[in-house]
Write a protein that holds these residues in place. Sequence first.
Motif, PDB file in Angstrom:
ATOM      1  N   ALA A 241       0.837  -1.206   0.000  1.00 40.33           N
ATOM      2  CA  ALA A 241       0.000   0.000   0.000  1.00 40.33           C
ATOM      3  C   ALA A 241       0.869   1.253   0.000  1.00 40.33           C
ATOM      4  CB  ALA A 241      -0.936  -0.009   1.205  1.00 40.33           C
ATOM      5  N   LYS A 242       1.976   1.208   0.755  1.00 39.41           N
ATOM      6  CA  LYS A 242       2.863   2.375   0.775  1.00 39.41           C
ATOM      7  C   LYS A 242       3.655   2.480  -0.522  1.00 39.41           C
ATOM      8  CE  LYS A 242       3.111   3.275   5.679  1.00 39.41           C
ATOM      9  NZ  LYS A 242       3.694   2.885   6.981  1.00 39.41           N
ATOM     10  N   ALA A 243       4.118   1.363  -1.031  1.00 35.90           N
ATOM     11  CA  ALA A 243       4.893   1.382  -2.284  1.00 35.90           C
ATOM     12  C   ALA A 243       4.028   1.830  -3.463  1.00 35.90           C
ATOM     13  CB  ALA A 243       5.488   0.007  -2.552  1.00 35.90           C
ATOM     14  N   PHE A 244       2.740   1.515  -3.410  1.00 34.45           N
ATOM     15  CA  PHE A 244       1.846   1.823  -4.540  1.00 34.45           C
ATOM     16  C   PHE A 244       0.832   2.920  -4.216  1.00 34.45           C
ATOM     17  CE2 PHE A 244       2.749  -1.280  -7.881  1.00 34.45           C
ATOM     18  CZ  PHE A 244       3.623  -2.136  -7.203  1.00 34.45           C
ATOM     19  N   ASP A 245       0.973   3.508  -3.029  1.00 34.93           N
ATOM     20  CA  ASP A 245       0.112   4.619  -2.640  1.00 34.93           C
ATOM     21  C   ASP A 245      -1.389   4.260  -2.698  1.00 34.93           C
ATOM     22  OD1 ASP A 245      -0.335   7.171  -1.706  1.00 34.93           O
ATOM     23  OD2 ASP A 245      -0.524   8.020  -3.724  1.00 34.93           O
ATOM     24  N   ILE A 246      -1.744   3.187  -2.001  1.00 33.66           N
ATOM     25  CA  ILE A 246      -3.154   2.806  -1.935  1.00 33.66           C
ATOM     26  C   ILE A 246      -3.741   3.382  -0.652  1.00 33.66           C
ATOM     27  CG2 ILE A 246      -4.823   0.913  -2.197  1.00 33.66           C
ATOM     28  CD1 ILE A 246      -2.441  -0.900  -2.949  1.00 33.66           C
ATOM     29  N   GLN A 247      -4.362   4.541  -0.784  1.00 39.64           N
ATOM     30  CA  GLN A 247      -4.893   5.235   0.380  1.00 39.64           C
ATOM     31  C   GLN A 247      -6.398   5.445   0.256  1.00 39.64           C
ATOM     32  OE1 GLN A 247      -2.630   8.323   2.447  1.00 39.64           O
ATOM     33  NE2 GLN A 247      -1.365   8.479   0.614  1.00 39.64           N
ATOM     34  N   PHE A 248      -7.042   5.557   1.414  1.00 42.32           N
ATOM     35  CA  PHE A 248      -8.486   5.831   1.413  1.00 42.32           C
ATOM     36  C   PHE A 248      -8.813   6.814   2.531  1.00 42.32           C
ATOM     37  CE2 PHE A 248      -9.741   3.494   5.250  1.00 42.32           C
ATOM     38  CZ  PHE A 248      -8.634   2.692   5.457  1.00 42.32           C
ATOM     39  N   VAL A 258      -4.313   1.033   3.020  1.00 39.92           N
ATOM     40  CA  VAL A 258      -4.989  -0.259   3.201  1.00 39.92           C
ATOM     41  C   VAL A 258      -3.991  -1.298   3.704  1.00 39.92           C
ATOM     42  CG1 VAL A 258      -6.634   0.211   1.343  1.00 39.92           C
ATOM     43  CG2 VAL A 258      -4.557  -1.091   0.836  1.00 39.92           C
ATOM     44  N   HIS A 259      -4.529  -2.414   4.181  1.00 43.10           N
ATOM     45  CA  HIS A 259      -3.711  -3.570   4.562  1.00 43.10           C
ATOM     46  C   HIS A 259      -4.104  -4.714   3.648  1.00 43.10           C
ATOM     47  CE1 HIS A 259      -3.073  -0.961   7.964  1.00 43.10           C
ATOM     48  NE2 HIS A 259      -2.045  -1.729   8.323  1.00 43.10           N
ATOM     49  N   GLN A 260      -3.123  -5.467   3.189  1.00 43.04           N
ATOM     50  CA  GLN A 260      -3.401  -6.428   2.116  1.00 43.04           C
ATOM     51  C   GLN A 260      -3.044  -7.873   2.424  1.00 43.04           C
ATOM     52  OE1 GLN A 260      -1.544  -3.502  -0.810  1.00 43.04           O
ATOM     53  NE2 GLN A 260      -2.862  -4.738  -2.133  1.00 43.04           N
ATOM     54  N   THR A 261      -3.621  -8.746   1.640  1.00 37.31           N
ATOM     55  CA  THR A 261      -3.295 -10.173   1.718  1.00 37.31           C
ATOM     56  C   THR A 261      -3.176 -10.726   0.296  1.00 37.31           C
ATOM     57  OG1 THR A 261      -5.434 -11.328   1.439  1.00 37.31           O
ATOM     58  CG2 THR A 261      -5.030 -10.276   3.578  1.00 37.31           C
ATOM     59  N   SER A 262      -2.533 -11.880   0.180  1.00 43.82           N
ATOM     60  CA  SER A 262      -2.679 -12.661  -1.049  1.00 43.82           C
ATOM     61  C   SER A 262      -2.555 -14.131  -0.675  1.00 43.82           C
ATOM     62  CB  SER A 262      -1.670 -12.257  -2.122  1.00 43.82           C
ATOM     63  OG  SER A 262      -0.425 -12.875  -1.921  1.00 43.82           O
ATOM     64  N   TRP A 263      -3.098 -14.992  -1.508  1.00 44.74           N
ATOM     65  CA  TRP A 263      -3.142 -16.434  -1.188  1.00 44.74           C
ATOM     66  C   TRP A 263      -3.354 -17.212  -2.466  1.00 44.74           C
ATOM     67  CZ3 TRP A 263      -8.348 -16.497  -2.474  1.00 44.74           C
ATOM     68  CH2 TRP A 263      -9.082 -15.335  -2.161  1.00 44.74           C
ATOM     69  N   GLY A 264      -2.742 -18.397  -2.529  1.00 43.57           N
ATOM     70  CA  GLY A 264      -2.830 -19.161  -3.765  1.00 43.57           C
ATOM     71  C   GLY A 264      -2.662 -20.656  -3.580  1.00 43.57           C
ATOM     72  N   VAL A 265      -3.337 -21.400  -4.437  1.00 45.27           N
ATOM     73  CA  VAL A 265      -3.041 -22.825  -4.618  1.00 45.27           C
ATOM     74  C   VAL A 265      -2.898 -23.090  -6.116  1.00 45.27           C
ATOM     75  CG1 VAL A 265      -4.242 -23.638  -2.540  1.00 45.27           C
ATOM     76  CG2 VAL A 265      -5.457 -23.600  -4.734  1.00 45.27           C
ATOM     77  N   THR A 266      -2.219 -24.175  -6.442  1.00 49.97           N
ATOM     78  CA  THR A 266      -1.859 -24.422  -7.834  1.00 49.97           C
ATOM     79  C   THR A 266      -2.196 -25.858  -8.255  1.00 49.97           C
ATOM     80  OG1 THR A 266       0.347 -25.378  -7.560  1.00 49.97           O
ATOM     81  CG2 THR A 266       0.178 -23.001  -7.320  1.00 49.97           C
ATOM     82  N   THR A 267      -1.891 -26.169  -9.519  1.00 56.21           N
ATOM     83  CA  THR A 267      -2.056 -27.533 -10.031  1.00 56.21           C
ATOM     84  C   THR A 267      -1.149 -28.527  -9.303  1.00 56.21           C
ATOM     85  OG1 THR A 267      -0.740 -26.633 -11.874  1.00 56.21           O
ATOM     86  CG2 THR A 267      -2.982 -27.286 -12.362  1.00 56.21           C
TER      87      THR A 267
END
Lengths: 479, 479
Positions: A241-248, A258-267
Amino acid sequence: MSKDKKFVEAITDMDVDFPRWYTDVVKKAELVDYSSVRGCMVIRPYGYAIWENIQSNLDKMFKETGHENVYMPMFIPESLLQKEADHIEGFAPEVAWVTHGGSEELGERLCVRPTSETLFAEHYSKIVNSYKDLPKLYNQWCSVVRWEKTTRPFLRTLEFLWQEGHTAHRTAEDAQEETLRMLDVYGRLCEEYLAIPVIKGRKTEKEKFAGAEATYTIESLMHDGKALQCGTSHYFGDGFAKAFDIQFTDSDGKMKHVHQTSWGVTTRLIGAIIMVHGDNSGLMLPPKIAPKQLVIIPVAQHKEGVLEKANELKERLSKEFRVQLDDSDKKPGWKYSEYEMKGVPLRVEIGPKDIEKNQAVLVRRDTREKVFVSLDELEAKITETLDSIQNDMLEAARTRQTEKTSVATDYDTFKETVANRPGFIKAMWCEDRACEEKIKEDTGASSRCMPFHDQEPIADTCICCEKPAKKLVYWGRAY
Amino acid sequence: MSKDKKFVEAITDMDVDFPRWYTDVVKKAELVDYSSVRGCMVIRPYGYAIWENIQSNLDKMFKETGHENVYMPMFIPESLLQKEADHIEGFAPEVAWVTHGGSEELGERLCVRPTSETLFAEHYSKIVNSYKDLPKLYNQWCSVVRWEKTTRPFLRTLEFLWQEGHTAHRTAEDAQEETLRMLDVYGRLCEEYLAIPVIKGRKTEKEKFAGAEATYTIESLMHDGKALQCGTSHYFGDGFAKAFDIQFTDSDGKMKHVHQTSWGVTTRLIGAIIMVHGDNSGLMLPPKIAPKQLVIIPVAQHKEGVLEKANELKERLSKEFRVQLDDSDKKPGWKYSEYEMKGVPLRVEIGPKDIEKNQAVLVRRDTREKVFVSLDELEAKITETLDSIQNDMLEAARTRQTEKTSVATDYDTFKETVANRPGFIKAMWCEDRACEEKIKEDTGASSRCMPFHDQEPIADTCICCEKPAKKLVYWGRAY
């Protein structure tokens, strides 16, 4: 019978050469084929149908938890990838670079996405303005590319299919909750659908995702005692958010990140299914994600009425189950081997004698148990048997996992265990990265996770340096 | 009300500037967003949900016609792409080249697939051995890349989502049948689901696919009178089979080459939906593929019982329809405009007076018709109305298409028509490529197709050279 035996013998014994057994199964069950593209695989219809079943169940869980699907570009300009320092450092060595479009050299190189945090962050910076816009709960199904040196079908390929969830939240707490919520969704997918028991926990600093504050994982154990990371969920804090300036603008009128997450599963999950459940007859698929839940095999099909009955059964059973009928002219024994290789959970045999007795024969893939069932109660009995196969496969895998989980409280035992008893090893750790690296170097075992539900100290000192221990860790050699 | 008006006015009048109207709708209906990747788009949740609905309906039709899904690598080595001469000539100028993996320069460049004939052909050459292996009816859902100079969301982008079917058959007849079967599937998708009437026909030699013997197409007409190719189906004969050595032993013991087809539709179909059905209030979605089929808008929602009733309706209607409830604090009029912009087929208003009378108000997006319906028969009435919207949208589009279809029997009329009456122009052609090129140069109109069902000669001579005519052609300026 000699022919059938030959069919089965064509795969390597898993206890003799597990990697070769794996490759044999993958090829003979017609899950994948190789292509002239190094390190990439062709996912054949049978393999892809497994992925479609995983996908549709998981997508349903995503939607039930409020997530929406989107699609981002597959290319990331080099400058965009560089915006978050840890992230680029982690991924730069393993991306594919597009340098030319048609005959023209590009002004800026584009990488083929290895993961899409940067694109989602850029998008969120444009569409998030107010706390009313939050949370953003997005997911994407796509393929990604990582330039690996050595590859193996499903487990490690240059290109693989996956889903990547990327979310933005108003507070750190909301984002942390999401991170664990999605880890739970993955855990449910593995245990309830794939019949794979998993250990949930947090990754060490060394093993966490490039750019994340914390990475959580679900780890499973293969037949050969090696661990496989089945899915990960990352908490980013407000780094991206700080690197990309995601503010609200929050309800108090203040601008916040903002505070972020990411998550993944694969083949890769298909690789896990193969290596957790498979045996020397081939693949073994859990009924919930098997492309075909049962195969009908007519016996003495040249005799009057047999094929008609088999076709009638197919039509009838297709209303409730995913059914295949094999009425080819191969011998029944040959067919039995073929569908065992393909891991179809249940075989339904029907021959002249069965028809006479108004019955069919059910044979389970997992236990080989054979029962005679009245045609009048066929659906009920099949449902019951498929449920039972699904549960028993999970329990059998859990038992193997427990058997292959050891405990070590001194380093000699630890080293001896890694060498001679492949599996998870529970041992204490001081939280010093140097110890983690030494253990890896000495034994080949890496820290798999710091489990959530198993944090009772089993010793006071670190397994490696003997300084005070801080965390219980599951260690193991891994794929 | 002034606010609502402002919302609507924010899009350009389609009769004043159609391309800007299009871009406005795409942005304001939140279908896509731009990114820092030139020519690529972010497909946002609302746009992607339309694609998911197209995909699930089409995938069902593919499976009903015996097709299986697979996944091929996204990279094609340069040498593989070069195996079929016409194919490489057609695609080489517009592919993206990967030249580096990590920090290493590749020995051979890889292109990011612009289409996957070569990969399927290579795979078929390995797995097809006997006539018993045929036909192979494969399909793949993925994204492809073509290095376009100018781009527009959905219509032309560097990367786009599509499906590509690739099949291999025992005989030329079987393959030709398949080519037309899949064109019919596309026609049904467009007419029955997207409410878009199409002209089916064959492409001229000039317009056919690189490497194909024949290309068939479905063509539709946009609001501005420009044509859009909605899908194509190609017959390859044994060209790829010979280039890639795809041979099988036939029942007569002889080695023969397979005959092949390929066919595809893309996210361009979303562009077609926008431009066929949209109006100056925004998007208009056919109920069968609308992400939300109806939106419930509470009126005077601060009054007692209104929100409760609206929520009750939402729960009740969600059992049968895709429903959204907007209980935000925006004014109803503002919400009306917003969901008109998003093209939601049906609006359900419920206020205190309606509750009193045990009724709701239904307002159609297409005709704006407003009816009061008893809550006791709400589901039946909504089903009936959605069916009627679906049919009426198709009929309205068909009427516009007919109105915008002209006939020309001399070249002056032809040129005048292209200039002043945008739409399809039916005119005769001598089958000489030179005439086709001259027409394009003189007028900007290209040959769209030689229609199947409309081949009655309307003149004896070619519209351009006045030599004997051989084919009736639909001409038009196109996207």
